[in-house]
Design a protein around this motif. Structure first.
Motif, PDB file in Angstrom:
ATOM      1  N   ARG A  62       0.858  -1.254   0.198  1.00 39.70           N
ATOM      2  CA  ARG A  62       0.200   0.003  -0.023  1.00 39.70           C
ATOM      3  C   ARG A  62       0.890   1.308   0.033  1.00 39.70           C
ATOM      4  NH1 ARG A  62      -5.021   0.564   2.233  1.00 39.70           N
ATOM      5  NH2 ARG A  62      -6.117  -1.424   1.461  1.00 39.70           N
ATOM      6  N   GLY A  66       0.870   4.238  -2.940  1.00 43.39           N
ATOM      7  CA  GLY A  66       0.763   5.851  -2.440  1.00 43.39           C
ATOM      8  C   GLY A  66      -0.731   5.836  -1.652  1.00 43.39           C
ATOM      9  N   LEU A  67      -1.037   4.482  -1.129  1.00 39.42           N
ATOM     10  CA  LEU A  67      -2.321   4.545  -0.415  1.00 39.42           C
ATOM     11  C   LEU A  67      -1.957   5.069   1.017  1.00 39.42           C
ATOM     12  CD1 LEU A  67      -4.202   1.613  -1.766  1.00 39.42           C
ATOM     13  CD2 LEU A  67      -5.053   4.028  -2.128  1.00 39.42           C
ATOM     14  N   SER A  84       0.846  10.133  -3.810  1.00 37.68           N
ATOM     15  CA  SER A  84      -0.509   9.920  -3.765  1.00 37.68           C
ATOM     16  C   SER A  84      -0.640   8.710  -4.894  1.00 37.68           C
ATOM     17  CB  SER A  84      -1.365  10.987  -4.319  1.00 37.68           C
ATOM     18  OG  SER A  84      -1.096  11.472  -5.460  1.00 37.68           O
ATOM     19  N   PRO A  85      -1.660   8.187  -4.882  1.00 40.77           N
ATOM     20  CA  PRO A  85      -1.789   6.716  -5.951  1.00 40.77           C
ATOM     21  C   PRO A  85      -1.344   7.529  -7.371  1.00 40.77           C
ATOM     22  CG  PRO A  85      -3.649   6.823  -4.400  1.00 40.77           C
ATOM     23  CD  PRO A  85      -2.937   8.188  -4.153  1.00 40.77           C
ATOM     24  N   ARG A  87      -1.726   6.635 -11.585  1.00 43.66           N
ATOM     25  CA  ARG A  87      -2.363   5.894 -12.767  1.00 43.66           C
ATOM     26  C   ARG A  87      -1.379   4.753 -13.372  1.00 43.66           C
ATOM     27  NH1 ARG A  87      -5.025   9.860 -15.411  1.00 43.66           N
ATOM     28  NH2 ARG A  87      -6.582  10.335 -14.083  1.00 43.66           N
ATOM     29  N   ILE A  91      -2.909  -1.570  -8.505  1.00 42.80           N
ATOM     30  CA  ILE A  91      -2.861  -2.585  -7.725  1.00 42.80           C
ATOM     31  C   ILE A  91      -4.314  -3.543  -7.766  1.00 42.80           C
ATOM     32  CG2 ILE A  91      -4.039  -0.801  -6.202  1.00 42.80           C
ATOM     33  CD1 ILE A  91      -2.716  -2.161  -3.542  1.00 42.80           C
ATOM     34  N   PHE A  93      -6.263  -5.988  -5.812  1.00 46.41           N
ATOM     35  CA  PHE A  93      -6.504  -6.533  -4.479  1.00 46.41           C
ATOM     36  C   PHE A  93      -7.098  -7.685  -4.398  1.00 46.41           C
ATOM     37  CE2 PHE A  93      -7.676  -1.924  -4.859  1.00 46.41           C
ATOM     38  CZ  PHE A  93      -6.868  -1.300  -3.651  1.00 46.41           C
ATOM     39  N   ASP A  95      -9.305  -9.079  -2.398  1.00 47.42           N
ATOM     40  CA  ASP A  95     -10.732  -9.333  -2.563  1.00 47.42           C
ATOM     41  C   ASP A  95     -11.450  -8.831  -3.747  1.00 47.42           C
ATOM     42  OD1 ASP A  95     -10.111  -6.836  -1.709  1.00 47.42           O
ATOM     43  OD2 ASP A  95     -10.969  -6.847   0.532  1.00 47.42           O
TER      44      ASP A  95
ATOM     45  N   ARG B 147     -12.951  -0.467   0.015  1.00 50.91           N
ATOM     46  CA  ARG B 147     -12.097  -0.980  -1.084  1.00 50.91           C
ATOM     47  C   ARG B 147     -12.413  -0.093  -2.422  1.00 50.91           C
ATOM     48  NH1 ARG B 147      -8.546  -2.690   0.526  1.00 50.91           N
ATOM     49  NH2 ARG B 147      -8.936  -4.901   1.044  1.00 50.91           N
ATOM     50  N   GLU B 150     -10.689   3.035  -2.631  1.00 50.42           N
ATOM     51  CA  GLU B 150      -9.540   2.943  -2.690  1.00 50.42           C
ATOM     52  C   GLU B 150      -9.142   2.759  -4.135  1.00 50.42           C
ATOM     53  OE1 GLU B 150      -7.341   1.219   1.615  1.00 50.42           O
ATOM     54  OE2 GLU B 150      -7.847  -0.124  -0.318  1.00 50.42           O
ATOM     55  N   ARG B 153      -9.520   5.955  -5.818  1.00 54.15           N
ATOM     56  CA  ARG B 153      -8.321   6.703  -5.549  1.00 54.15           C
ATOM     57  C   ARG B 153      -7.018   6.282  -6.628  1.00 54.15           C
ATOM     58  NH1 ARG B 153      -6.224   6.341   0.327  1.00 54.15           N
ATOM     59  NH2 ARG B 153      -4.638   7.958  -0.587  1.00 54.15           N
ATOM     60  N   SER B 154      -6.879   4.727  -6.547  1.00 57.38           N
ATOM     61  CA  SER B 154      -5.858   4.376  -7.433  1.00 57.38           C
ATOM     62  C   SER B 154      -6.088   4.774  -8.800  1.00 57.38           C
ATOM     63  CB  SER B 154      -5.722   2.871  -7.167  1.00 57.38           C
ATOM     64  OG  SER B 154      -5.766   2.522  -6.158  1.00 57.38           O
ATOM     65  N   LEU B 155      -7.279   4.839  -9.247  1.00 60.34           N
ATOM     66  CA  LEU B 155      -7.535   5.182 -10.727  1.00 60.34           C
ATOM     67  C   LEU B 155      -7.436   6.817 -10.645  1.00 60.34           C
ATOM     68  CD1 LEU B 155     -10.455   2.789 -11.560  1.00 60.34           C
ATOM     69  CD2 LEU B 155      -8.179   2.752 -12.363  1.00 60.34           C
ATOM     70  N   ARG B 156      -7.453   7.579  -9.658  1.00 60.79           N
ATOM     71  CA  ARG B 156      -7.311   9.116  -9.758  1.00 60.79           C
ATOM     72  C   ARG B 156      -8.536   9.640 -10.259  1.00 60.79           C
ATOM     73  NH1 ARG B 156      -2.372  11.056  -7.799  1.00 60.79           N
ATOM     74  NH2 ARG B 156      -3.300  13.164  -8.631  1.00 60.79           N
TER      75      ARG B 156
END
Lengths: 267, 254
Positions: A62, A66-67, A84-85, A87, A91, A93, A95, B147, B150, B153-156
């Motif tokens: 994480r 950038g999380l 920060s995250p 592109r 990631i 995950f 789940d 999730r 998140e 966020r990851s994809l902005r």
């Protein structure tokens, strides 16, 4: 691979590193999760992180995504701090069921990443088809995640991550919830997808054999607080095979070494 | 044999039959009760002269107008409060201070400000409809799978896209549930305002029947209000199932 060849030099040139942790410490809720972690991942390298549960392997991932931000030290990507995250770091995950949008079809879920990157809607269709084909879901574009098996959902999540055209792919125990057969199939698919895309991969798993099978390098973390305890370079032939690779004496020796490490770390 | 679905109707039908027999046997003379047959006749009569349809229209127009305006305000605030924790803390005391005011207590003020008619009723219904939407949509946003946040966020995703593409669709089943609850409240409040003071709609019609010493008509309106309320809830429930499938039913159980 060149990444492995340059492994011997103790202090690699930071510019040549894709992801670098330097003296990273992370405190969360008054607990030190990771302490003084130094870690570097070279472009195109497949790095696996293993360790007993609670050793901070997911946390490390994480940080790279950038999380999280480190309490001390720095995490850099191509030499620049990850604040920060981004592109170009995707990631995956563990789940998958929670990471997919249940109200969007498979195509819609992949589309989300393209929409985020500002791909014009006219071009999305073809890109989505290609990506779904790449992960082996060409006939499931109109299905909703709830209509797909676990393995298919995880493929879908991988497709969405590939839609980001990432330079680095971070995978957090992606196959942990899948049955053994599905897992082996997906391991080989990930290897070939990664080879095709040239992405750097950081792969967290609690399955030691999986780590050795997939990785160019395996790092074992020690718990409480999380820190690096072992680093193994995997010199197995790059073309891995579920049967012959796993029977290779070198594979077995590495497996023994890693098992002993985990056992000692849990004691 | 009685079909399975019909079993639910056995008891009500038996009760109605017993009431009818009892009313005839005792030659019922009452200002508050009437035999079921008389109620049915009054209901048919009210349909024939159209009075019940006008009253129903007036009540439903007020209830829906209030529901939509109040619901929209509640939804906007609920989503904003769910997303921005600072805003949530800022508004907490204000919301908790205003919310317990019974909407019907606004009647005197609304009457002075707006007079009799639709507008006054709509305002009071709207006030009552704000809260279920506000409280439940705030909770719905808070309950979104972390999730998914998140992933966004990851994809902005831009803040607007995050709201449009993640937060609202994820919260929608629960928001619709809130809308269903608010619709029930809106109908209750609309009829209450009409019974209390506003000379339109079904509530006023009940009062008129009561003052005209027509228990049969009064009870006919009561039965009809029950049918309207049941129909409204069933319609919204069907829409909810159709729109959201299993997700909405899961929300229902929660």
């Amino acid at each position: 691979m060149t990444a492995i060849a340059s492994q011997q030099t103790k202090l690699p040139d930071p510019a040549r590193l894709q992801i670098a942790f330097s003296d990273v410490t992370l405190d969360l809720g008054g607990k030190t999760i990771l302490e003084n972690v130094n870690l570097d991942v070279k472009p195109g390298e497949f790095l696996c992180i293993v360790g007993a549960s609670g050793c901070g392997k997911t946390t490390a991932l994480r940080l790279a995504a950038g999380l999280y931000q480190p309490t001390r030290g720095s995490v850099t990507f191509d030499g620049k701090p990850i604040l920060s995250p981004r592109r170009d770091i995707a990631i995956v995950f563990q789940d998958y069921g929670k990471a997919l949008l249940p109200w969007r079809t498979a195509a819609g879920n992949v589309s989300l990443a393209l929409e985020a990157s500002g791909v014009a809607s006219a071009q999305r269709g073809a890109r989505i088809d290609a990506l779904l084909k790449k992960v082996g879901l060409p006939n499931h574009a109109a299905k909703y995640p709830a209509e797909m098996s676990g393995g298919m959902q995880q493929r879908l999540q991988i497709a969405r991550c590939l839609a980001q055209e990432p330079k680095a792919l971070l995978m957090d125990e992606p196959f942990g919830a899948l049955d053994a057969m599905t897992r082996q199939g997906l391991q080989d698919e990930v290897l070939s997808l990664v080879r095709a895309s040239n992405a750097t991969v950081v792969f967290v798993t609690h399955d030691l054999e999986e780590a050795i099978y997939l990785g160019d390098r395996v790092i074992g973390l020690l718990p409480h607080p999380g820190r690096i305890g072992i680093e193994l370079t995997i010199d197995l032939p790059r073309r891995r095979d579920q049967l012959s690779t796993r029977e290779n004496p070198q594979f077995l020796a590495l497996r023994r070494e890693l098992f002993d490490f985990i056992k000692a770390s849990e004691a | 044999m009685i079909p399975e679905r019909a079993k639910a109707f056995v008891l009500p039908v038996a009760i109605l039959a017993a009431l009818e027999i009892w009313a005839r046997a005792t030659h019922l003379q009452s200002d508050s009760l009437a035999p079921p047959s008389a109620i049915a006749a009054a209901l048919t009569e009210a349909f024939r002269d159209g009075s019940i349809l006008t009253a129903t229209r007036d009540t439903l127009v007020s209830a829906f107008a209030g529901l939509l305006t109040g619901g929209a305000v509640g939804l906007a605030f609920g989503i904003a409060l769910g997303i921005f924790h600072v805003f949530d803390r800022l508004m907490e005391v204000t919301v908790e201070a205003i919310r317990p005011i019974p909407s019907i207590a606004l009647l005197p003020i609304a009457l002075i400000a707006l007079g009799f008619g639709y507008r006054m009723e709509i305002v009071i219904v709207a006030f009552a409809s704000v809260w279920p939407l506000l409280i439940l949509s705030r909770a719905a946003v808070g309950a979104i799978e972390p999730r998914l946040i998140e992933v966004s966020r990851s994809l902005r995703l831009s803040p607007l896209d995050r709201i449009r593409k993640i937060i609202i669709p994820a919260a929608l089943p629960r928001i619709f549930l809130a809308f269903r609850l608010a619709a029930g409240i809106a109908l209750i409040v609309a009829v209450t305002v009409e019974i209390a003071i506003n000379p339109i709609g079904l509530g006023a019609a009940i009062m008129t029947a009561q003052q005209a010493l027509r228990p049969d008509l009064m009870l006919a309106y009561l039965v009809w209000i029950g049918i309207v309320g049941y129909g409204l809830n069933t319609g919204l429930l069907l829409a909810q199932r159709h729109l959201f499938g299993r997700a909405a039913l899961a929300g229902d159980a929660a």
